[in-house]
Design an enzyme around this catalytic site. Structure first.
Site, PDB file in Angstrom:
ATOM      1  N   ILE A 197       6.319 -57.451  21.803  1.00 14.42           N
ATOM      2  CA  ILE A 197       6.793 -56.617  20.701  1.00 14.42           C
ATOM      3  C   ILE A 197       5.626 -55.726  20.297  1.00 14.42           C
ATOM      4  O   ILE A 197       4.623 -56.209  19.768  1.00 14.42           O
ATOM      5  CB  ILE A 197       7.276 -57.459  19.506  1.00 14.42           C
ATOM      6  CG1 ILE A 197       8.214 -58.575  19.983  1.00 14.42           C
ATOM      7  CG2 ILE A 197       7.942 -56.573  18.475  1.00 14.42           C
ATOM      8  CD1 ILE A 197       9.476 -58.099  20.643  1.00 14.42           C
ATOM      9  N   ASP A 207       0.590 -55.864   5.985  1.00 16.12           N
ATOM     10  CA  ASP A 207       1.413 -55.647   7.179  1.00 16.12           C
ATOM     11  C   ASP A 207       2.847 -55.423   6.728  1.00 16.12           C
ATOM     12  O   ASP A 207       3.500 -56.345   6.238  1.00 16.12           O
ATOM     13  CB  ASP A 207       1.323 -56.848   8.116  1.00 16.12           C
ATOM     14  CG  ASP A 207       1.899 -56.578   9.499  1.00 16.12           C
ATOM     15  OD1 ASP A 207       2.719 -55.648   9.616  1.00 16.12           O
ATOM     16  OD2 ASP A 207       1.541 -57.295  10.448  1.00 16.12           O
ATOM     17  N   ARG A 214       5.362 -54.363   8.659  1.00 15.55           N
ATOM     18  CA  ARG A 214       6.281 -54.286   9.802  1.00 15.55           C
ATOM     19  C   ARG A 214       7.445 -55.262   9.667  1.00 15.55           C
ATOM     20  O   ARG A 214       7.345 -56.276   8.993  1.00 15.55           O
ATOM     21  CB  ARG A 214       5.519 -54.560  11.101  1.00 15.55           C
ATOM     22  CG  ARG A 214       4.548 -53.464  11.483  1.00 15.55           C
ATOM     23  CD  ARG A 214       3.722 -53.849  12.691  1.00 15.55           C
ATOM     24  NE  ARG A 214       2.822 -54.963  12.420  1.00 15.55           N
ATOM     25  CZ  ARG A 214       1.979 -55.463  13.312  1.00 15.55           C
ATOM     26  NH1 ARG A 214       1.928 -54.955  14.528  1.00 15.55           N
ATOM     27  NH2 ARG A 214       1.185 -56.466  12.995  1.00 15.55           N
TER      28      ARG A 214
END
Length: 381
Positions: free
Chosen positions: A218, A297, A299
């Site tokens: 990923i 982060d 994401r």
């Protein structure tokens, strides 16, 4: 009879060993200094010297006049990113570590990421064969979804991994329509008139093992590291290494790189460049994001999970150093099960090329100390 070494060579070798003994574990060792050749009058045989690089043949214009050669590249070979994907050092095979996110000691980190109650809807709208500069072929899949306006990608190695949403027939489409959007079997060739779905063809490449668990990476978009040759991160090297592992002849289970368009750990390119300036002012990567009022982060991996399911993968081996990513990729109800974690070890970490910089040293140090990324020394040695 061994060839005696000149004093200069012995001194350089000892200096190289001293300089590389205490390097950080994620630093690639410096290149060993070349030993100088002995003088022609020496009683000892000269050391073996590399052959000079062959010169390019002279170029001529259409009128027959000699054309000046192009100027040398502005980028030195040491700085130019390696070819992707490659088959260099094919003996370096990935090492898998079994994981189980259902138990605390399963090697999946201690964090419990916040997941969406249901996975996004994704659709592969086109697929195309990509021949690479090193001879490896892969298939690039472009996806749309119902949560953002970005086009996310799946880079697929192998011929048995196919998209369900791409292969589904669409009302009113012709055989040519199917071939143009990539819903075909085998290979395209001039004069082909049918998509051949469900048929066998002598043009089909050898099939990989069916039922094997593919290697999956990923990967989040990083314009600076992948395109602008940035030495602030190792994103470009990690993308190269993922492609190298998936293109190895011994990898018969196929591979998938899910390429998510979430630049700068999800904060976008503009904010990422601001974070770079904060890093030059003394902050690390986590602190810079927080100072800009962003999460360390930001994401999300729900799209990756949905894309893996569309590609027919319910069990995968995940190429990552971040054990906490495993639960996020598995989805809210473990729609995709991560059976093994494969450590990500770029070739530069093994001292086989790559680059070194003060910025990337601090970047990797922060990932290990503040974000829980693991450095697998067994995979490096």
């Amino acid at each position: 009879m061994p060839i005696p070494q000149p004093a200069e060579a012995s001194s350089s070798s000892k200096q190289w060993e001293q300089e590389t003994t205490n390097l950080p574990s994620f630093y690639s060792p410096k290149s060993k200094p070349k030993q100088p050749a002995l003088k022609p009058n020496s009683d000892v045989a000269p050391l073996e010297q590399p052959l000079p690089e062959p010169s390019s043949p002279p170029a001529f214009s259409a009128e027959g006049s000699l054309v000046d050669p192009p100027p040398p590249s502005l980028l030195s070979p040491e700085f130019t990113p390696p070819s992707t994907p490659g088959n260099a050092t094919p003996s370096l095979e990935p090492r898998s570590i079994p994981v189980d996110s259902t138990v605390p000691s399963g090697g999946c980190g201690s964090k419990k990421p916040k997941l969406l109650p249901s996975l996004p809807a994704v659709e592969c709208i086109v697929r195309a064969r990509i021949p690479t500069v090193n001879g490896t072929e892969m298939f690039l899949h472009l996806y749309t979804n119902n949560v953002d306006n970005k086009e996310h990608l799946a880079i697929v190695f192998g011929t048995n991994i196919r998209s369900k949403s791409l292969d589904d027939p669409r009302p009113g489409e012709t055989q040519m329509d199917r071939m143009i959007r990539g819903a075909y079997s085998g290979r395209l060739f001039p004069g082909r008139t049918t998509s051949g779905m469900g048929e066998t063809s002598s043009r089909d490449p050898p099939q990989q093992e069916k039922g094997a668990i593919p290697l999956v990476r990923i990967h989040s978009e990083c314009y600076t590291g992948e395109t602008a040759w940035s030495a602030r991160c190792d994103c470009g090297e990690q993308l190269d290494e993922a492609a190298r592992l998936m293109s190895l002849p011994t990898n018969t289970s196929g591979g998938i790189i899910i390429y998510l368009r979430q630049e700068g750990r999800g904060i976008g390119l503009g904010e990422k460049l601001k974070a770079y300036n904060l890093q030059d002012l003394g902050s690390d990567t986590v602190e810079a994001n927080l100072l800009l009022r962003h999460p360390a982060d930001a994401r999300s991996y729900g799209l990756a999970t949905a894309m893996l399911l569309d590609l027919g993968q319910e069990e995968v081996r995940l190429l990552t150093n971040n054990p906490d990513k495993i639960r996020a990729v598995e989805g809210p109800n473990r729609e995709v099960v991560i059976k093994e974690r494969v450590p990500m070890v770029p070739l530069s970490w093994r001292g086989r090329g790559g680059f070194k910089s003060q910025e990337v040293e601090g970047y990797l140090k922060t990932k290990i100390e503040k974000m829980g990324h693991m450095l697998d020394m067994g995979a490096i040695s």
